[in-house]
Write a protein that holds these residues in place. Sequence first.
Motif, PDB file in Angstrom:
ATOM      1  N   ARG A  12       1.098  -1.104  -0.084  1.00  0.00           N
ATOM      2  CA  ARG A  12       0.014   0.025  -0.076  1.00  0.00           C
ATOM      3  C   ARG A  12       0.867   1.290  -0.019  1.00  0.00           C
ATOM      4  O   ARG A  12       1.993   1.169   0.447  1.00  0.00           O
ATOM      5  CB  ARG A  12      -1.052   0.158   1.343  1.00  0.00           C
ATOM      6  N   PHE A  13       0.417   2.211  -0.610  1.00  0.00           N
ATOM      7  CA  PHE A  13       1.150   3.610  -0.621  1.00  0.00           C
ATOM      8  C   PHE A  13       0.589   4.631   0.054  1.00  0.00           C
ATOM      9  O   PHE A  13      -0.774   4.715   0.165  1.00  0.00           O
ATOM     10  CB  PHE A  13       1.334   4.117  -2.106  1.00  0.00           C
ATOM     11  N   THR A  14       1.179   5.671   0.653  1.00  0.00           N
ATOM     12  CA  THR A  14       0.652   6.802   1.303  1.00  0.00           C
ATOM     13  C   THR A  14      -0.237   7.695   0.530  1.00  0.00           C
ATOM     14  O   THR A  14      -1.234   8.192   0.758  1.00  0.00           O
ATOM     15  CB  THR A  14       1.607   7.414   1.982  1.00  0.00           C
ATOM     16  N   ASP A  15       0.006   7.588  -0.931  1.00  0.00           N
ATOM     17  CA  ASP A  15      -0.675   8.420  -2.001  1.00  0.00           C
ATOM     18  C   ASP A  15      -0.566   7.744  -3.210  1.00  0.00           C
ATOM     19  O   ASP A  15       0.150   7.959  -4.097  1.00  0.00           O
ATOM     20  CB  ASP A  15      -0.226   9.795  -2.030  1.00  0.00           C
ATOM     21  N   ALA A  16      -1.454   6.498  -3.313  1.00  0.00           N
ATOM     22  CA  ALA A  16      -1.359   5.990  -4.755  1.00  0.00           C
ATOM     23  C   ALA A  16      -1.820   6.520  -5.803  1.00  0.00           C
ATOM     24  O   ALA A  16      -1.224   6.338  -6.752  1.00  0.00           O
ATOM     25  CB  ALA A  16      -2.336   4.622  -4.323  1.00  0.00           C
ATOM     26  N   ARG A  17      -2.912   7.498  -5.623  1.00  0.00           N
ATOM     27  CA  ARG A  17      -3.265   8.324  -6.868  1.00  0.00           C
ATOM     28  C   ARG A  17      -2.286   9.030  -7.331  1.00  0.00           C
ATOM     29  O   ARG A  17      -1.904   9.312  -8.626  1.00  0.00           O
ATOM     30  CB  ARG A  17      -4.520   9.204  -6.419  1.00  0.00           C
ATOM     31  N   ALA A  18      -1.633   9.764  -6.598  1.00  0.00           N
ATOM     32  CA  ALA A  18      -0.378  10.705  -6.932  1.00  0.00           C
ATOM     33  C   ALA A  18       0.789   9.697  -7.545  1.00  0.00           C
ATOM     34  O   ALA A  18       1.345  10.159  -8.594  1.00  0.00           O
ATOM     35  CB  ALA A  18       0.060  11.424  -5.893  1.00  0.00           C
ATOM     36  N   LEU A  19       1.072   8.422  -6.976  1.00  0.00           N
ATOM     37  CA  LEU A  19       1.878   7.804  -7.620  1.00  0.00           C
ATOM     38  C   LEU A  19       1.534   7.264  -8.997  1.00  0.00           C
ATOM     39  O   LEU A  19       2.353   7.333  -9.732  1.00  0.00           O
ATOM     40  CB  LEU A  19       2.303   6.396  -6.913  1.00  0.00           C
ATOM     41  N   CYS A  20       0.203   6.761  -9.202  1.00  0.00           N
ATOM     42  CA  CYS A  20       0.070   6.245 -10.535  1.00  0.00           C
ATOM     43  C   CYS A  20      -0.147   7.401 -11.441  1.00  0.00           C
ATOM     44  O   CYS A  20       0.244   7.367 -12.739  1.00  0.00           O
ATOM     45  CB  CYS A  20      -1.536   5.667 -10.112  1.00  0.00           C
ATOM     46  N   ASP A  21      -0.419   8.614 -11.157  1.00  0.00           N
ATOM     47  CA  ASP A  21      -0.427   9.910 -11.905  1.00  0.00           C
ATOM     48  C   ASP A  21       1.096  10.007 -12.370  1.00  0.00           C
ATOM     49  O   ASP A  21       1.172  10.240 -13.616  1.00  0.00           O
ATOM     50  CB  ASP A  21      -0.775  10.904 -11.294  1.00  0.00           C
ATOM     51  N   ALA A  22       1.920  10.046 -11.469  1.00  0.00           N
ATOM     52  CA  ALA A  22       3.155  10.224 -12.024  1.00  0.00           C
ATOM     53  C   ALA A  22       3.929   9.157 -12.839  1.00  0.00           C
ATOM     54  O   ALA A  22       4.596   9.346 -13.898  1.00  0.00           O
ATOM     55  CB  ALA A  22       4.270  10.379 -10.646  1.00  0.00           C
ATOM     56  N   LEU A  23       3.392   7.853 -12.426  1.00  0.00           N
ATOM     57  CA  LEU A  23       4.024   6.744 -13.304  1.00  0.00           C
ATOM     58  C   LEU A  23       3.378   6.742 -14.482  1.00  0.00           C
ATOM     59  O   LEU A  23       4.456   6.602 -15.700  1.00  0.00           O
ATOM     60  CB  LEU A  23       3.453   5.559 -12.385  1.00  0.00           C
ATOM     61  N   THR A  24       2.377   7.046 -14.624  1.00  0.00           N
ATOM     62  CA  THR A  24       1.529   7.407 -16.244  1.00  0.00           C
ATOM     63  C   THR A  24       2.235   8.290 -16.799  1.00  0.00           C
ATOM     64  O   THR A  24       2.556   8.042 -18.162  1.00  0.00           O
ATOM     65  CB  THR A  24       0.219   7.366 -16.166  1.00  0.00           C
ATOM     66  N   ARG A  25       2.552   9.348 -16.539  1.00  0.00           N
ATOM     67  CA  ARG A  25       2.902  10.695 -17.244  1.00  0.00           C
ATOM     68  C   ARG A  25       4.407  10.262 -17.619  1.00  0.00           C
ATOM     69  O   ARG A  25       4.803  10.535 -18.881  1.00  0.00           O
ATOM     70  CB  ARG A  25       2.810  11.857 -16.229  1.00  0.00           C
ATOM     71  N   GLU A  26       5.228   9.754 -16.867  1.00  0.00           N
ATOM     72  CA  GLU A  26       6.770   9.559 -17.338  1.00  0.00           C
ATOM     73  C   GLU A  26       6.913   8.442 -18.227  1.00  0.00           C
ATOM     74  O   GLU A  26       7.385   8.701 -19.191  1.00  0.00           O
ATOM     75  CB  GLU A  26       7.392   9.217 -15.756  1.00  0.00           C
ATOM     76  N   LEU A  27       6.055   7.339 -17.956  1.00  0.00           N
ATOM     77  CA  LEU A  27       6.187   6.438 -19.150  1.00  0.00           C
ATOM     78  C   LEU A  27       5.564   6.532 -20.408  1.00  0.00           C
ATOM     79  O   LEU A  27       6.213   6.303 -21.385  1.00  0.00           O
ATOM     80  CB  LEU A  27       5.579   4.948 -18.484  1.00  0.00           C
ATOM     81  N   TYR A  28       4.743   7.459 -20.186  1.00  0.00           N
ATOM     82  CA  TYR A  28       4.049   7.998 -21.836  1.00  0.00           C
ATOM     83  C   TYR A  28       4.881   8.546 -22.393  1.00  0.00           C
ATOM     84  O   TYR A  28       5.082   8.374 -23.647  1.00  0.00           O
ATOM     85  CB  TYR A  28       2.693   8.779 -21.320  1.00  0.00           C
ATOM     86  N   GLY A  29       5.869   9.447 -21.695  1.00  0.00           N
ATOM     87  CA  GLY A  29       6.924  10.217 -22.514  1.00  0.00           C
ATOM     88  C   GLY A  29       7.783   9.107 -23.058  1.00  0.00           C
ATOM     89  O   GLY A  29       8.389   9.517 -24.202  1.00  0.00           O
TER      90      GLY A  29
END
Length: 623
Positions: free
Chosen positions: A306-323
């Motif tokens: 579990r993550f302290t802020d899963a939404r922020a983590l997934c947001d950042a992960l998607t944005r970075e991998l998309y690039g």
Amino acid sequence: MSKIRQLSSDLANQIAAGEVVERPASVVKELVENALDAGATKVRVEIEQGGLQRIRVSDDGSGMDPEDASLCLLRHATSKIDRVEDLSSLRTFGFRGEALPSMASVSKLVLITRDRSQSEGTEVQIDGGGTPRVKPAGCAVGTSIDVRDLFFNVPARKKFLKSTATESAHVGDVVTTASLARPDVSFTLTRDGRVAREMLRVTTRAERVAQVMGFGDDRVAHGQGERGPLQIEAYLLAPEKARAGATGLHLFVNGRPVRDRMLSRAVAQSFGSVLEAGRFPVGVVYLELPPEMVDVNVHPQKAEVRFTDARALCDALTRELYGVTSQAFAIPALGPPTRPWLPPPAASRAAAYPIREFTPREHGYAGAPERLPHPNPPPEGEGAETSISELTPAVSAPGVGGSEAPGGLGWGGAAGNAAWTATPVEADSLFANRPPLRFLAQVRKTFLLCEGVDGLYIVDQHAAAERVTFDRLRKAFAARDVAMQRLLVPEVVELSPVEVAALEERPEDVAAVGLEVRAVGTNAVAVHAVPKLLVRANPERLVRDLVAELTRQANRPFGGAADLVLATMACHASVRAGDTLSPEEATALLASLEGIDFSGHCPHGRPIVMHLTFAELERRVGR
């Protein structure tokens, strides 16, 4: 007599074994992780009959002295933590002290170990959770644990196991996953006396991924970077290699293999429209986070976190991998890349290669002088909060800049510390630092035969036109600026009451894709306007496509469904197989692919181009 009584240690261990020891692969996982925590550089796994008859895991780690060898088989005895505070800063695989006593309660276990400070080793034997028998033993430094007759005293558990081949395959997956987590360790797997897998230690994760995954000649998107506290390293195959489930996607958080649906979806979303819902890419993604932001004490087998802020983590992960993925799976580079991908300045690119816009005509497309906008314009309102439910490539353009994610964790933004070193394989843009393709001929009114500096390129004209049309629709949708063309006479489309209601419930979303639709009673709608880009398409078909996607994707945010709607619309309004293209139109189509994300694939993930090198051509004709 009291109704409540304390369970015996043997019974408690067997109950715990039901959670920890699910099958032979669970035993191998726990023992291999213990070996890694002990600092092993070599781990050897041996199984017989899928692990039911015997499992033996040996390592060259730190080993144990006689006292520790006896204590390690007691419930909740561990060397990994001392205090409650240690749970928030875990760096080891194990920490609960449940695995070994659980195994010992359902098998015949022999532990042989020796610490470097000892002149002789220690052997501990225990059968089905009975009294341990301890004696000296001669052995090398390290630990060897031999588990025989698994579930011999709980035969009911054996009924739930699969065939020997299936259980062996699960053990193989465990060893493979462990080797991906620790490339600096050598792993050997032996099945029934034969070496099945051997992975010698390497110096980098890239070498281990290539060694284990066997990508061969497949194109791989490779990127490394960070956003705020998150560090990412990814190796992902092309969209056409995607699978219906996430079994081919390996996720690691701080070196720990995990199963996480939200992270898997975030990785899949980084592929934009080319992966439909339910399909996931094949590859490996490593995430590094401060230990205090990850809770690993939420699953008996420690397979979930579990993550302290899963939404922020997934947001950042998607944005970075998309690039990375959007460029890695563009039209293949013309020859080996000379440097990592960087988009060339628009001015210099335009001067070197004048581009004609690919625009609609009566039966398809024609050349025009206007240029495409930059493929990745920064999203408006930079810095606004973005949730994972709003995050779709079509709407929020992940991988471009980035907003400060909610939660105040400092994930970084466009001016923050987000930085990627993208190293896509054959991933340069069609015109980036390369001469353009030279159109040669149209074949069967379906394929465009082109010559590049290193070989022949065969382009599917429908898939390429579909990609161009979709890209323009998606950008207009993201800006909420899809130009409409009003129909002289509205077209009435008969629908079911449920479909009419679905359109009425989301009028703004329907308008955003360029359609103006009004209900006519409970069983029909009238189409008053269609997207200007798709003016030649059948209005009824566009409406039915929209309704089908909205009703099918009712449980997803509209942004995700919109991508599918736009992709379907683009498919039905683009040049098709059988349309004749002039040399000018074919050249304009190729030029319009410049700078488009995933230009090597149509919006549905089908490859656009096939490449035949001159060297291969000469080999085939015997030159």
